[in-house]
Design a protein around this motif. Structure first.
Motif, PDB file in Angstrom:
ATOM      1  N   ASP A  50       9.026   8.413  17.049  1.00  0.00           N
ATOM      2  CA  ASP A  50       8.000   7.951  17.974  1.00  0.00           C
ATOM      3  C   ASP A  50       6.967   7.081  17.261  1.00  0.00           C
ATOM      4  N   ALA A  51       6.603   7.466  16.023  1.00  0.00           N
ATOM      5  CA  ALA A  51       5.655   6.674  15.249  1.00  0.00           C
ATOM      6  C   ALA A  51       6.247   5.313  14.881  1.00  0.00           C
ATOM      7  N   VAL A  52       7.533   5.298  14.554  1.00  0.00           N
ATOM      8  CA  VAL A  52       8.203   4.035  14.212  1.00  0.00           C
ATOM      9  C   VAL A  52       8.263   3.116  15.422  1.00  0.00           C
ATOM     10  N   LEU A  53       8.617   3.678  16.586  1.00  0.00           N
ATOM     11  CA  LEU A  53       8.758   2.868  17.793  1.00  0.00           C
ATOM     12  C   LEU A  53       7.424   2.402  18.354  1.00  0.00           C
TER      13      LEU A  53
ATOM     14  N   SER B  28       5.992   3.252   5.815  1.00  0.00           N
ATOM     15  CA  SER B  28       4.561   3.070   6.074  1.00  0.00           C
ATOM     16  C   SER B  28       3.966   4.191   6.930  1.00  0.00           C
ATOM     17  N   VAL B  29       4.788   4.848   7.775  1.00  0.00           N
ATOM     18  CA  VAL B  29       4.220   5.883   8.654  1.00  0.00           C
ATOM     19  C   VAL B  29       4.015   7.202   7.924  1.00  0.00           C
ATOM     20  N   GLY B  30       4.657   7.359   6.753  1.00  0.00           N
ATOM     21  CA  GLY B  30       4.426   8.567   5.969  1.00  0.00           C
ATOM     22  C   GLY B  30       5.341   9.717   6.364  1.00  0.00           C
ATOM     23  N   PHE B  31       4.781  10.933   6.467  1.00  0.00           N
ATOM     24  CA  PHE B  31       5.484  12.192   6.748  1.00  0.00           C
ATOM     25  C   PHE B  31       6.188  12.713   5.484  1.00  0.00           C
TER      26      PHE B  31
ATOM     27  N   ASP C 131       0.813  -1.218   0.000  1.00  0.00           N
ATOM     28  CA  ASP C 131       0.000   0.000   0.000  1.00  0.00           C
ATOM     29  C   ASP C 131       0.847   1.268   0.000  1.00  0.00           C
ATOM     30  N   PHE C 132       2.152   1.145   0.044  1.00  0.00           N
ATOM     31  CA  PHE C 132       3.048   2.288   0.035  1.00  0.00           C
ATOM     32  C   PHE C 132       4.303   1.902  -0.728  1.00  0.00           C
ATOM     33  N   GLU C 133       5.120   2.895  -1.035  1.00  0.00           N
ATOM     34  CA  GLU C 133       6.305   2.651  -1.858  1.00  0.00           C
ATOM     35  C   GLU C 133       7.577   2.666  -1.019  1.00  0.00           C
ATOM     36  N   ILE C 134       8.408   1.638  -1.233  1.00  0.00           N
ATOM     37  CA  ILE C 134       9.740   1.592  -0.650  1.00  0.00           C
ATOM     38  C   ILE C 134      10.729   1.784  -1.791  1.00  0.00           C
ATOM     39  N   SER C 135      11.471   2.865  -1.755  1.00  0.00           N
ATOM     40  CA  SER C 135      12.412   3.127  -2.828  1.00  0.00           C
ATOM     41  C   SER C 135      13.426   2.000  -2.929  1.00  0.00           C
ATOM     42  N   PRO C 136      13.715   1.520  -4.140  1.00  0.00           N
ATOM     43  CA  PRO C 136      14.665   0.414  -4.295  1.00  0.00           C
ATOM     44  C   PRO C 136      16.057   0.718  -3.773  1.00  0.00           C
ATOM     45  N   ASP C 137      16.414   1.974  -3.651  1.00  0.00           N
ATOM     46  CA  ASP C 137      17.777   2.341  -3.260  1.00  0.00           C
ATOM     47  C   ASP C 137      17.874   2.862  -1.825  1.00  0.00           C
ATOM     48  N   VAL C 138      16.748   2.954  -1.122  1.00  0.00           N
ATOM     49  CA  VAL C 138      16.746   3.523   0.227  1.00  0.00           C
ATOM     50  C   VAL C 138      16.833   2.398   1.259  1.00  0.00           C
ATOM     51  N   GLY C 139      17.805   2.510   2.165  1.00  0.00           N
ATOM     52  CA  GLY C 139      17.930   1.556   3.255  1.00  0.00           C
ATOM     53  C   GLY C 139      17.554   2.207   4.569  1.00  0.00           C
ATOM     54  N   GLU C 140      18.311   1.891   5.614  1.00  0.00           N
ATOM     55  CA  GLU C 140      18.066   2.494   6.927  1.00  0.00           C
ATOM     56  C   GLU C 140      18.926   3.733   7.159  1.00  0.00           C
ATOM     57  N   PHE C 141      19.687   4.148   6.164  1.00  0.00           N
ATOM     58  CA  PHE C 141      20.510   5.353   6.273  1.00  0.00           C
ATOM     59  C   PHE C 141      19.596   6.554   6.057  1.00  0.00           C
ATOM     60  N   GLN C 142      18.800   6.877   7.095  1.00  0.00           N
ATOM     61  CA  GLN C 142      17.794   7.926   7.016  1.00  0.00           C
ATOM     62  C   GLN C 142      17.806   8.749   8.312  1.00  0.00           C
ATOM     63  N   LEU C 143      17.699  10.049   8.146  1.00  0.00           N
ATOM     64  CA  LEU C 143      17.571  10.954   9.286  1.00  0.00           C
ATOM     65  C   LEU C 143      16.090  11.267   9.458  1.00  0.00           C
ATOM     66  N   ILE C 144      15.547  10.919  10.628  1.00  0.00           N
ATOM     67  CA  ILE C 144      14.112  11.103  10.846  1.00  0.00           C
ATOM     68  C   ILE C 144      13.876  11.999  12.056  1.00  0.00           C
ATOM     69  N   ASP C 145      12.803  12.747  11.991  1.00  0.00           N
ATOM     70  CA  ASP C 145      12.428  13.668  13.063  1.00  0.00           C
ATOM     71  C   ASP C 145      11.955  12.890  14.293  1.00  0.00           C
ATOM     72  N   ARG C 146      11.926  13.586  15.433  1.00  0.00           N
ATOM     73  CA  ARG C 146      11.515  12.953  16.687  1.00  0.00           C
ATOM     74  C   ARG C 146      10.130  12.334  16.578  1.00  0.00           C
TER      75      ARG C 146
ATOM     76  N   HIS D 277       7.849  -8.095  16.149  1.00  0.00           N
ATOM     77  CA  HIS D 277       8.873  -9.010  16.644  1.00  0.00           C
ATOM     78  C   HIS D 277      10.102  -9.031  15.745  1.00  0.00           C
ATOM     79  N   TYR D 278       9.914  -8.801  14.448  1.00  0.00           N
ATOM     80  CA  TYR D 278      11.030  -8.777  13.508  1.00  0.00           C
ATOM     81  C   TYR D 278      10.878  -7.519  12.658  1.00  0.00           C
ATOM     82  N   PRO D 279      11.293  -6.362  13.169  1.00  0.00           N
ATOM     83  CA  PRO D 279      11.011  -5.086  12.492  1.00  0.00           C
ATOM     84  C   PRO D 279      11.831  -4.904  11.221  1.00  0.00           C
ATOM     85  N   TYR D 280      11.145  -4.590  10.140  1.00  0.00           N
ATOM     86  CA  TYR D 280      11.785  -4.216   8.882  1.00  0.00           C
ATOM     87  C   TYR D 280      11.776  -2.695   8.861  1.00  0.00           C
ATOM     88  N   ILE D 281      12.852  -2.081   9.318  1.00  0.00           N
ATOM     89  CA  ILE D 281      12.847  -0.674   9.678  1.00  0.00           C
ATOM     90  C   ILE D 281      12.526   0.234   8.499  1.00  0.00           C
ATOM     91  N   ARG D 282      13.161   0.014   7.344  1.00  0.00           N
ATOM     92  CA  ARG D 282      12.889   0.892   6.202  1.00  0.00           C
ATOM     93  C   ARG D 282      11.433   0.793   5.769  1.00  0.00           C
TER      94      ARG D 282
END
Length: 332
Positions: A168-171, A186-189, A149-164, A176-181
């Motif tokens: 909080d939305a990610v956490l 999925s949370v948007g912003f 239902d959302f797009e994961i860029s083929p070249d984007v990994g976990e090397f991302q700077l995210i706001d507080r 049990h097995y988090p796929y962080i990217r």
């Protein structure tokens, strides 16, 4: 003064942890003098001198925090737990200590974050890796993006700077097995993507072998897409239609006198083995879902910490973190 957190997972990286620490420290001193640095190393129970080196670094620099796991829980679980200890206004989700993701891009990430972007994602537009692996990655992301239902860029990994607030939305995800990217996507912003060159490792050996990459890919597919079950449905419809067409064609040929209904063991053996293979494939897919559900509902912490260094207990209690077990230090 705003604080920038950097999370670096590691396992048996005695050749790289000090270089990673020095590189991040130099970037802050040279390009980000107006920001407070928080560098969190998450060690997956290394058996070499990695933890010893991290202790020495943390003893001389209060901006360095260290989490030592009781065993190797894998890079995603370990990093996700490390994010729980991040207290910065913005957090670089993952900076592997091998520096294949260059920390020199952090000042640009911070500048874009200050301009209003809540997610600044690095995209590995150029990869210093083999052609077969690049092709496999491309196929994987086409599958994920085609049926999610959302797009994961083929070249984007976990090397991302995210706001507080993004962190909080990610956490808030109890996975049990988090796929962080995937969770970040999925949370948007508001997001911007910055291309960079993913460098080849200079020291040490990569811990990401083919089996680990396959496991991560399957986790992403089964967690964030409908691809497996959709494939089962479409394959079932296609096989059913083929059987109906084949049966009608056989009857018509028999009635017209141009042939007889197929007979012999060859057709039966091929049909039996084909349908059996399809059934086993579908059962395997269902098994993947059942395993994921079982791991999730069974409960228990995804990560158990052996030790925390330079992490204020009061500060750690402000957000949920993995339980920590106090064990005696091993002799040096």
């Amino acid at each position: 003064m705003k604080r920038i957190s950097v999370v670096s997972p590691c396992f048996n990286e005695e050749d790289n942890v000090a270089a990673c620490y020095e590189a991040v420290k130099a970037v802050f001193e040279r390009d980000l003098p107006g920001y407070e640095r928080e560098h969190i190393f998450v060690d997956n129970a290394s058996t070499d001198r990695t933890v010893e080196i991290l202790r020495e670094i943390a003893a001389s620099d209060r901006h360095v925090k260290v989490v030592v796991n009781s065993r190797n829980f894998g890079v995603f679980k370990s990093t996700f737990n490390g994010l729980r200890h991040a207290t910065g206004d913005a957090t670089l989700c993952m900076l592997p200590v091998d520096l294949q993701d260059p920390p020199e891009h952090l000042p640009e990430f911070v500048r874009l974050w200050e301009s209003g972007y809540e997610v600044v994602a690095g995209a590995r537009s150029t990869r210093e890796e083999s052609l077969p692996l690049r092709i496999a990655r491309g196929i994987f992301y086409r599958i994920v993006n085609g049926l999610s239902d959302f797009e994961i860029s083929p070249d984007v990994g976990e090397f991302q700077l995210i706001d507080r607030k993004v962190l909080d939305a990610v956490l808030s995800h109890d996975d049990h097995y988090p796929y962080i990217r995937g969770i970040i996507a999925s949370v948007g912003f508001r997001r911007v993507i910055i291309p960079y060159t993913w460098k080849a490792r200079k020291r040490g050996v990569s811990k990401h072998n083919l089996l680990m990459l396959t496991d991560q890919a399957l986790n992403a597919i089964f967690a964030f897409t409908r691809a497996p079950m959709r494939f089962c449905t479409l394959a079932g419809i296609a096989i059913a239609l083929f059987c109906i067409v084949f049966a009608l064609a056989s009857v018509l040929l028999y009635l017209s006198g141009f042939g007889n209904a197929p007979r012999g063991t060859t057709t039966m053996i091929v049909a039996i083995f084909f349908l059996s293979g399809i059934q086993l494939l579908f059962i395997g897919m269902l098994g993947e879902y059942i395993t994921a559900i079982h791991n999730q509902v069974r409960g228990g912490p995804p990560v158990i910490e052996r030790e925390r260094i330079n992490i204020d207990e009061a500060e750690a209690e402000t957000r949920p973190a993995a339980p920590v077990t106090k064990l005696p230090r091993r002799p040096a």
